[in-house]
Design an enzyme around this catalytic site. Structure first.
Site, PDB file in Angstrom:
ATOM      1  N   ARG A 126     -14.598  18.320  23.435  1.00  0.00           N
ATOM      2  CA  ARG A 126     -13.452  18.029  22.566  1.00  0.00           C
ATOM      3  C   ARG A 126     -12.612  19.295  22.459  1.00  0.00           C
ATOM      4  O   ARG A 126     -13.082  20.320  22.000  1.00  0.00           O
ATOM      5  CB  ARG A 126     -13.902  17.581  21.180  1.00  0.00           C
ATOM      6  CG  ARG A 126     -12.803  16.812  20.418  1.00  0.00           C
ATOM      7  CD  ARG A 126     -13.177  16.558  18.963  1.00  0.00           C
ATOM      8  NE  ARG A 126     -13.227  17.806  18.252  1.00  0.00           N
ATOM      9  CZ  ARG A 126     -14.142  18.114  17.320  1.00  0.00           C
ATOM     10  NH1 ARG A 126     -15.081  17.264  16.970  1.00  0.00           N
ATOM     11  NH2 ARG A 126     -14.119  19.283  16.724  1.00  0.00           N
ATOM     12  N   GLU A 145      -9.816  25.786  20.071  1.00  0.00           N
ATOM     13  CA  GLU A 145     -11.042  26.046  20.836  1.00  0.00           C
ATOM     14  C   GLU A 145     -11.399  24.784  21.601  1.00  0.00           C
ATOM     15  O   GLU A 145     -10.836  23.717  21.362  1.00  0.00           O
ATOM     16  CB  GLU A 145     -12.206  26.401  19.902  1.00  0.00           C
ATOM     17  CG  GLU A 145     -12.543  25.272  18.937  1.00  0.00           C
ATOM     18  CD  GLU A 145     -13.980  25.279  18.430  1.00  0.00           C
ATOM     19  OE1 GLU A 145     -14.817  26.033  18.950  1.00  0.00           O
ATOM     20  OE2 GLU A 145     -14.277  24.503  17.506  1.00  0.00           O
ATOM     21  N   ASN A 147     -14.833  22.512  22.358  1.00  0.00           N
ATOM     22  CA  ASN A 147     -16.239  22.326  22.000  1.00  0.00           C
ATOM     23  C   ASN A 147     -16.956  21.615  23.131  1.00  0.00           C
ATOM     24  O   ASN A 147     -16.609  20.484  23.468  1.00  0.00           O
ATOM     25  CB  ASN A 147     -16.348  21.499  20.718  1.00  0.00           C
ATOM     26  CG  ASN A 147     -15.827  22.267  19.526  1.00  0.00           C
ATOM     27  OD1 ASN A 147     -16.423  23.251  19.098  1.00  0.00           O
ATOM     28  ND2 ASN A 147     -14.690  21.846  18.994  1.00  0.00           N
ATOM     29  N   SER A 152     -18.306  16.260  17.344  1.00  0.00           N
ATOM     30  CA  SER A 152     -18.608  15.052  16.580  1.00  0.00           C
ATOM     31  C   SER A 152     -17.369  14.243  16.212  1.00  0.00           C
ATOM     32  O   SER A 152     -16.254  14.601  16.560  1.00  0.00           O
ATOM     33  CB  SER A 152     -19.414  15.418  15.342  1.00  0.00           C
ATOM     34  OG  SER A 152     -18.704  16.350  14.581  1.00  0.00           O
ATOM     35  N   LYS A 307     -16.477  31.365  22.505  1.00  0.00           N
ATOM     36  CA  LYS A 307     -15.143  31.894  22.216  1.00  0.00           C
ATOM     37  C   LYS A 307     -14.822  33.085  23.107  1.00  0.00           C
ATOM     38  O   LYS A 307     -13.662  33.320  23.445  1.00  0.00           O
ATOM     39  CB  LYS A 307     -15.029  32.197  20.730  1.00  0.00           C
ATOM     40  CG  LYS A 307     -14.925  30.866  19.979  1.00  0.00           C
ATOM     41  CD  LYS A 307     -15.236  30.873  18.544  1.00  0.00           C
ATOM     42  CE  LYS A 307     -15.043  29.486  17.958  1.00  0.00           C
ATOM     43  NZ  LYS A 307     -16.250  28.630  18.001  1.00  0.00           N
ATOM     44  N   LYS A 366     -12.914  36.119  15.316  1.00  0.00           N
ATOM     45  CA  LYS A 366     -13.938  35.095  15.548  1.00  0.00           C
ATOM     46  C   LYS A 366     -15.210  35.638  16.182  1.00  0.00           C
ATOM     47  O   LYS A 366     -15.166  36.230  17.257  1.00  0.00           O
ATOM     48  CB  LYS A 366     -13.381  34.011  16.486  1.00  0.00           C
ATOM     49  CG  LYS A 366     -12.182  33.270  15.948  1.00  0.00           C
ATOM     50  CD  LYS A 366     -11.878  32.063  16.829  1.00  0.00           C
ATOM     51  CE  LYS A 366     -10.783  31.219  16.223  1.00  0.00           C
ATOM     52  NZ  LYS A 366     -10.621  29.944  16.961  1.00  0.00           N
ATOM     53  N   GLU A 370     -20.391  28.450  15.937  1.00  0.00           N
ATOM     54  CA  GLU A 370     -19.817  27.104  15.911  1.00  0.00           C
ATOM     55  C   GLU A 370     -20.124  26.449  14.579  1.00  0.00           C
ATOM     56  O   GLU A 370     -21.012  26.888  13.857  1.00  0.00           O
ATOM     57  CB  GLU A 370     -20.444  26.250  17.025  1.00  0.00           C
ATOM     58  CG  GLU A 370     -20.188  26.752  18.430  1.00  0.00           C
ATOM     59  CD  GLU A 370     -18.745  26.622  18.853  1.00  0.00           C
ATOM     60  OE1 GLU A 370     -18.054  25.692  18.375  1.00  0.00           O
ATOM     61  OE2 GLU A 370     -18.288  27.455  19.647  1.00  0.00           O
ATOM     62  N   GLY A 371     -19.405  25.383  14.297  1.00  0.00           N
ATOM     63  CA  GLY A 371     -19.759  24.556  13.148  1.00  0.00           C
ATOM     64  C   GLY A 371     -18.909  24.823  11.916  1.00  0.00           C
ATOM     65  O   GLY A 371     -19.138  24.246  10.858  1.00  0.00           O
ATOM     66  N   ARG A 452      -8.149  15.720  12.225  1.00  0.00           N
ATOM     67  CA  ARG A 452      -8.817  16.157  10.996  1.00  0.00           C
ATOM     68  C   ARG A 452      -7.806  16.929  10.162  1.00  0.00           C
ATOM     69  O   ARG A 452      -7.005  17.684  10.707  1.00  0.00           O
ATOM     70  CB  ARG A 452     -10.004  17.073  11.325  1.00  0.00           C
ATOM     71  CG  ARG A 452     -11.169  16.344  11.959  1.00  0.00           C
ATOM     72  CD  ARG A 452     -12.216  17.327  12.427  1.00  0.00           C
ATOM     73  NE  ARG A 452     -11.669  18.236  13.421  1.00  0.00           N
ATOM     74  CZ  ARG A 452     -12.237  19.382  13.784  1.00  0.00           C
ATOM     75  NH1 ARG A 452     -13.363  19.768  13.236  1.00  0.00           N
ATOM     76  NH2 ARG A 452     -11.671  20.146  14.698  1.00  0.00           N
TER      77      ARG A 452
HETATM   78  P1  ADP Z   1     -15.756  26.371  15.043  1.00  0.00           P
HETATM   79  O1  ADP Z   1     -16.412  26.390  16.369  1.00  0.00           O
HETATM   80  O2  ADP Z   1     -16.582  26.947  13.954  1.00  0.00           O
HETATM   81  O3  ADP Z   1     -15.192  25.029  14.701  1.00  0.00           O
HETATM   82  P2  ADP Z   1     -12.964  27.183  15.305  1.00  0.00           P
HETATM   83  O4  ADP Z   1     -12.448  28.162  16.277  1.00  0.00           O
HETATM   84  O5  ADP Z   1     -12.626  25.770  15.541  1.00  0.00           O
HETATM   85  O6  ADP Z   1     -14.541  27.400  15.188  1.00  0.00           O
HETATM   86  O7  ADP Z   1     -12.480  27.601  13.872  1.00  0.00           O
HETATM   87  C1  ADP Z   1     -12.825  26.862  12.709  1.00  0.00           C
HETATM   88  C2  ADP Z   1     -11.577  26.498  11.923  1.00  0.00           C
HETATM   89  O8  ADP Z   1     -10.827  27.675  11.604  1.00  0.00           O
HETATM   90  C3  ADP Z   1     -10.615  25.606  12.680  1.00  0.00           C
HETATM   91  O9  ADP Z   1     -10.967  24.256  12.518  1.00  0.00           O
HETATM   92  C4  ADP Z   1      -9.294  25.944  12.012  1.00  0.00           C
HETATM   93  O10 ADP Z   1      -9.167  25.258  10.780  1.00  0.00           O
HETATM   94  C5  ADP Z   1      -9.448  27.425  11.713  1.00  0.00           C
HETATM   95  N1  ADP Z   1      -8.894  28.237  12.821  1.00  0.00           N
HETATM   96  C6  ADP Z   1      -9.556  28.672  13.914  1.00  0.00           C
HETATM   97  N2  ADP Z   1      -8.764  29.355  14.746  1.00  0.00           N
HETATM   98  C7  ADP Z   1      -7.556  29.371  14.169  1.00  0.00           C
HETATM   99  C8  ADP Z   1      -6.298  29.936  14.537  1.00  0.00           C
HETATM  100  N3  ADP Z   1      -6.158  30.613  15.664  1.00  0.00           N
HETATM  101  N4  ADP Z   1      -5.257  29.745  13.687  1.00  0.00           N
HETATM  102  C9  ADP Z   1      -5.410  29.062  12.539  1.00  0.00           C
HETATM  103  N5  ADP Z   1      -6.562  28.508  12.130  1.00  0.00           N
HETATM  104  C10 ADP Z   1      -7.638  28.654  12.938  1.00  0.00           C
HETATM  105 MG    MG Z   2     -16.480  24.839  17.798  1.00  0.00          MG
HETATM  106 MG    MG Z   3     -13.693  24.087  15.693  1.00  0.00          MG
END
Ligand code: ADP
Ligand code: MG
Ligand code: MG
Length: 476
Positions: A126, A145, A147, A152, A307, A366, A370-371, A452
């Site tokens: 995803r 990102e 996944n 899910s 990442k 970052k 994950e999660g 979401r």
């Molecule tokens: P995870 O693998 O924990 O889901 P993400 O990279 O998706 O990690 O980051 C988690 C959340 O943080 C995202 O769902 C988003 O709400 C926020 N986020 C992550 N990267 C960014 C970004 N570059 N700009 C703004 N919000 C972000």
């Molecule tokens: Mg993720």
């Molecule tokens: Mg994410």
């Protein structure tokens, strides 16, 4: 031009209260369910999975752009996971300081040394995006990102369109209700799993869902299971501990759990360090990785979803390595990249540190986790970087441009939460599936989407983390 939900609906308190009740009943009837926090492993008491009262406007062109690039992302992940040298180079600095990634990498090396026994590769991805509100106010699609592990809500999001259509009709908004799209990721995810199962080639073999200790979100997974049962494919649900206690490999490395041969392992657990509660858990993971079963994801695809790999893919010239002679594909994928910056030791990483310390609000820091809930924002970026900036510990992180979507008002429906209007930000996910047998790609498709939405007061966190809620795009 078509628009979102008008203020006469949004601001009518009596109507909103009535619609919230209508929406919750519809969610229950349509099966948008979750077990409650108090009893996460029992289905005696369930509630609706949190969702928005209204769908959220999404520009049609950006939505279509996200769908169109998905099969290229599938190809990219699949090529990265087969490129041993690339993975090794990309992750070298990270595994030197991040124990979890290092441990995964050791499994990867062990499997390579023995020779990969599995011939069927199954990818259920995803890719997540936010719509960045550029300087001039023109939104653009930017990937957050991808996944590759346990992405899910492909199940529950198959049912949310009917709920939003119903709410809009009850609000007297028939035209808008017709702009909520059908969606059925569960069917596509199951089709890919079924294809991998068939290629494995044993009628007796089962599909094993490797599940969490606490399973609040079980219904999301059940949708996929039932699609498999419809095809007369037997599915079982097991935890790491069950695999450790009852699992084994025969002389051909066929995986048996509880006496049943396993054709496909679908991991819905195992992406966080906390999921590995003992050495036995790691042994169980290693046994599955060594086996002939198709794993979703296998260890190399797991690593391809980190990442750090995302950051390296954004470096100049790297996409060209994976799409030789296809500049138009390179351009299409790269157009969705946000700025990503290395924190490796050296001049380039030093520059990243300096840039982040100078304007932390422009970035997200970052770690390889994950999660949801793991990223670092704002002044905390300075605290963390000040602590690690002169040591190789900083290479556990990457830095990313912060994406700034335009906030949209909506009501978030959640058990025990007051009904009030919130400023919200949304994240669009696109589900992609692929199956490869040996060298040949048997299936590569985009199979649906997920929107979401969270209140803008939260920087981070998904639905499972209790921050975001399920939503649908309303194409405008
Ligand atoms: P995870 O693998 O924990 O889901 P993400 O990279 O998706 O990690 O980051 C988690 C959340 O943080 C995202 O769902 C988003 O709400 C926020 N986020 C992550 N990267 C960014 C970004 N570059 N700009 C703004 N919000 C972000
Ligand atoms: Mg993720
Ligand atoms: Mg994410």
């Amino acid at each position: 031009m078509a628009q979102g939900i008008p203020d006469e609906v949004m601001m009518n308190a009596a109507l909103i209260r009535e619609l919230a009740d209508v929406a919750k009943d519809a969610a229950l009837v349509h099966g948008i369910l979750m077990r409650i926090q108090e009893t996460p492993n029992s289905s005696e008491l369930v509630t609706y999975a949190p969702f928005t009262l209204f769908p959220t406007p999404v520009p049609r062109s950006l939505f279509l752009q996200a769908l169109a690039v998905q099969t290229h992302y599938n190809t990219l992940v699949d090529r990265v996971c087969q490129d041993v040298d690339f993975l090794q180079d990309a992750l070298a600095s990270t595994i030197a300081v991040d124990d979890f990634t290092a441990r995964l990498f050791r499994i990867h090396q062990q499997v390579l040394k023995e020779g990969r026994s599995q011939s069927v590769t199954l990818g259920l991805n995803r890719s997540d995006y936010m719509l960045d509100q550029g300087e001039d106010g023109t939104p653009s699609l930017k990937q957050i990102e991808i996944n590759t592990f346990a992405a899910s809500f492909g199940g529950l999001s198959s049912r949310t369109p009917d709920v939003h259509r119903h709410v809009l009709k009850a609000a007297g908004r028939l035209e808008e209700s017709q702009r909520v799209l059908d969606n059925n990721p569960a069917a596509g995810l199951a089709r890919a799993i079924a294809t991998a199962w068939e290629l494995y080639g044993s009628d007796r073999a089962v599909v094993m869902f490797l599940v969490e200790e606490t399973q609040r979100n079980i219904f999301d997974q059940r949708y996929i299971e039932y699609e498999l049962w419809k095809r007369n494919i037997h599915t079982i649900r097991r935890r790491f501990d069950d695999v450790y206690k009852t699992g084994s490999l025969d002389q051909d490395k066929r995986l048996f759990v509880d006496g049943k041969e396993v054709a496909v392992v679908y991991f819905r657990n195992g992406y966080m360090p906390q999921n590995y509660t003992s050495e036995q858990t790691w042994e169980a993971r290693l046994m599955m990785e060594r086996s002939l079963a198709a794993k979703c994801p296998d260890i190399s695809t797991h690593l391809a979803g980190t990442k750090k790999v995302q950051q390296v893919l954004a470096r100049p010239g790297v996409l060209e390595r994976f799409f030789p002679g296809q500049p138009e594909v390179v351009e299409q994928v790269r157009a969705t990249f946000a700025g990503l910056y290395t924190l490796d030791m050296g001049a380039e990483g030093d520059k990243t540190v300096e840039m982040a310390l100078a304007s932390p609000d422009r970035f997200v820091l970052k770690p390889q986790r994950e999660g949801g809930g793991n990223n670092i924002y704002g002044s905390e970026i300075c605290q963390v970087l000040e602590g690690v900036k002169h040591s190789s510990e900083r290479t556990a992180y990457i830095l990313m441009d912060k994406i700034r979507p335009a906030p949209v008002q909506n009501y978030l429906l959640r058990r025990d939460a007051p009904l009030r209007i919130s400023n919200c930000l949304s994240e669009l996910g696109v589900f992609g599936v692929y199956v490869r047998k040996g060298e040949s790609m048997v299936m590569n498709e985009c199979v649906g989407h997920l929107l979401r939405t969270k209140s803008s007061e939260h920087e981070d966190g998904g639905v499972a983390a209790g921050v975001a809620v399920l939503d649908n795009p309303l194409l405008v």
